[in-house]
Design an enzyme around this catalytic site. Structure first.
Site, PDB file in Angstrom:
ATOM      1  CB  CYS A  50      -0.952   0.008   1.197  1.00 16.11           C
ATOM      2  SG  CYS A  50      -0.124  -0.068   2.791  1.00 16.11           S
ATOM      3  CB  SER A 109       7.581   0.156   7.624  1.00  8.73           C
ATOM      4  OG  SER A 109       7.930  -1.114   7.142  1.00  8.73           O
ATOM      5  CB  SER A 200      -8.985  -7.353   5.307  1.00 14.32           C
ATOM      6  OG  SER A 200      -9.024  -6.346   4.332  1.00 14.32           O
TER       7      SER A 200
END
Length: 454
Positions: A50, A109, A200
């Site tokens: 993402c 990150s 998710s």
């Protein structure tokens, strides 16, 4: 080693560019095959998350490789090359290894130390293996990156430097609601999770752990949603109530949910401003939205609505930029540096192995030829004498080759040692095809072995 990585991430590009450049699963596969079809590349792997898109390749020409990989990223992302270029970074050879190892440890990150990236690196390697685009170099690189990441998390407190994006996002929602512990804020609430992929699943598990009363999983594929519900409600688990629904039921579930986490692979909005506005009608409780998708799932305009709190990738990036760095980060950087040096030495040593094997094969052929010649000149030799002579000649050859071959492997493992293989081939006039055949056999063996390790 001719490893090249070209990519962009939250550190080099604004979220709006990353959002537009996001690659679907089918697009990643097409990119991999086009990378191998390009002249400079013989291996390829894509790491797409993402907040980063990186293309790894084994190339034989640096400048041509950079140009080709940059063009391919632009073509497949749909962002023009001129617009994309200012946001691209390039790493080559040891710097490329250092970059991936740092990524695997969570040093690069959005939230330092998060462990979700390890699963994404594993997925990137599995895709390269499935598509037969990851050869020995990328197999070795990504396998080692996974080991380095696990080592960093087991030997240091890097986990204390940050949390997963899910936890970090929930903390931002709590801060917007007035602060306090996440579990106190989440206790008794109803949660809606849209999507059933790895992120998710992590979100659902995190929500269950912090004490929500109910979790509803909405996904386009009901089988995956049902499977996630089974995992959440396994005996001895958190005790959370969970159920799965079709995507068409999201609107109805939105009216009852207190917390919504969305992370799908959709190319368009999953929750429009109109859908959220409709769900707000008649509500008195605030609605907390966490959008972890790239491109975004939730219309950014909803943050202007009364009674709605929205945290998305862009706001997480801004918040994490000021997050304190743990002292363990320095220790992890030391681990990365050591592992990069070890990986480089192993690759350089492996580079000379086919030459050494070919040399020993040539020596064995010479011994066999001379023994056969001896038998022709002395046909009366008995079996015992012939065997003793043959063994003696082999021992002499082995002793003569032992020290040089051991030493050349040691020298080849040092920086700048790549030329020793060429020198060995020249000194002993080795057939290049013999060396190449050993390399091809090693690659086939490595492919079979590595495909079973992910």
């Amino acid at each position: 080693m001719s490893l090249l990585v070209v990519g962009l991430s939250h550190r080099s590009a604004p979220v709006s560019v990353l959002e537009r450049a996001a690659l679907s699963g089918d697009t990643q596969i097409k990119l991999l095959h086009d990378t191998l079809a390009a002249e400079p590349a013989v291996e390829g792997a894509v790491l797409a998350t993402c907040n980063r898109i990186e293309l790894y390749a084994d190339v034989d020409k640096f400048h041509a490789g950079v140009a080709e990989l940059s063009t391919l990223l632009a073509q497949h992302s749909g962002v023009g090359l001129e617009e994309l270029t200012p946001y691209l970074y390039v790493h080559y050879e040891d710097r490329a290894v250092h970059h991936l190892f740092s990524v695997a440890c969570g040093l690069d990150s959005m939230v330092v130390g998060e462990g979700q990236i390890l699963g994404q690196i594993k997925d990137a390697l599995a895709l390269g293996q499935d598509q037969h685009t990851a050869g020995r170099l990328l197999n070795d690189l990504f396998q080692q990156a996974l080991r380095v990441g696990k080592r960093a998390h087991s030997e240091t407190g890097i986990d204390r430097a940050g949390q997963s994006l899910v936890t970090f996002g929930l903390e931002r929602l709590v801060d917007a609601a007035g602060g306090g512990p996440v579990d106190a804020w989440a206790a008794g609430k109803r949660a809606l999770v849209i999507g059933a992929g790895s992120m998710s699943s992590l979100a659902a598990a995190t929500l269950a752990r912090v004490g929500v009363a109910e979790i509803v999983i909405a996904n386009r594929t009901m089988a995956r949603a049902d499977r996630l519900v089974e995992i959440l409600t396994e005996p001895g688990g958190t005790g959370v109530a969970a159920r799965a629904v079709e995507m068409v039921a999201v609107g109805d579930e939105l009216t009852r949910a207190d917390i919504v986490v969305s992370c799908t692979g959709a190319t368009g909005l999953v929750l429009t401003g109109e859908a959220v506005e409709t769900a707000l009608q008649g509500r008195t409780a605030p609605l907390a939205l966490l959008d972890l998708a790239m491109p975004r799932d939730i219309d950014a305009a909803v943050h202007r609505m009364d009674g709605v709190r929205l945290v998305d990738i862009e706001s997480l990036a801004e918040a994490s930029a000021d997050a304190p760095m743990a002292s363990d980060v320095d220790q992890v950087r030391g681990i990365v540096s050591d592992e990069v040096a070890a990986f480089g030495a192993a690759q350089r040593a492996a580079h000379i192995t086919p030459t050494v094997v070919a040399l020993r094969a040539m020596a064995a052929d010479v011994v066999a030829g001379e023994v056969a010649r001896l038998e022709g000149r002395l046909p009366g030799l008995d079996d015992k004498t012939r065997a003793e002579i043959t063994q003696t000649v082999r021992r002499v050859v082995d002793k003569l080759l032992h020290a040089p071959t051991v030493r050349v492997k040691q020298l080849a493992a040092e920086p700048g040692g790549a030329g020793y293989a060429d020198a060995l081939r020249t000194l002993f006039d080795l057939d290049p095809e013999a060396v190449a055949s050993v390399s091809r056999a090693d690659l086939n063996d490595a492919d079979v072995k590595n495909r079973g390790r992910v």
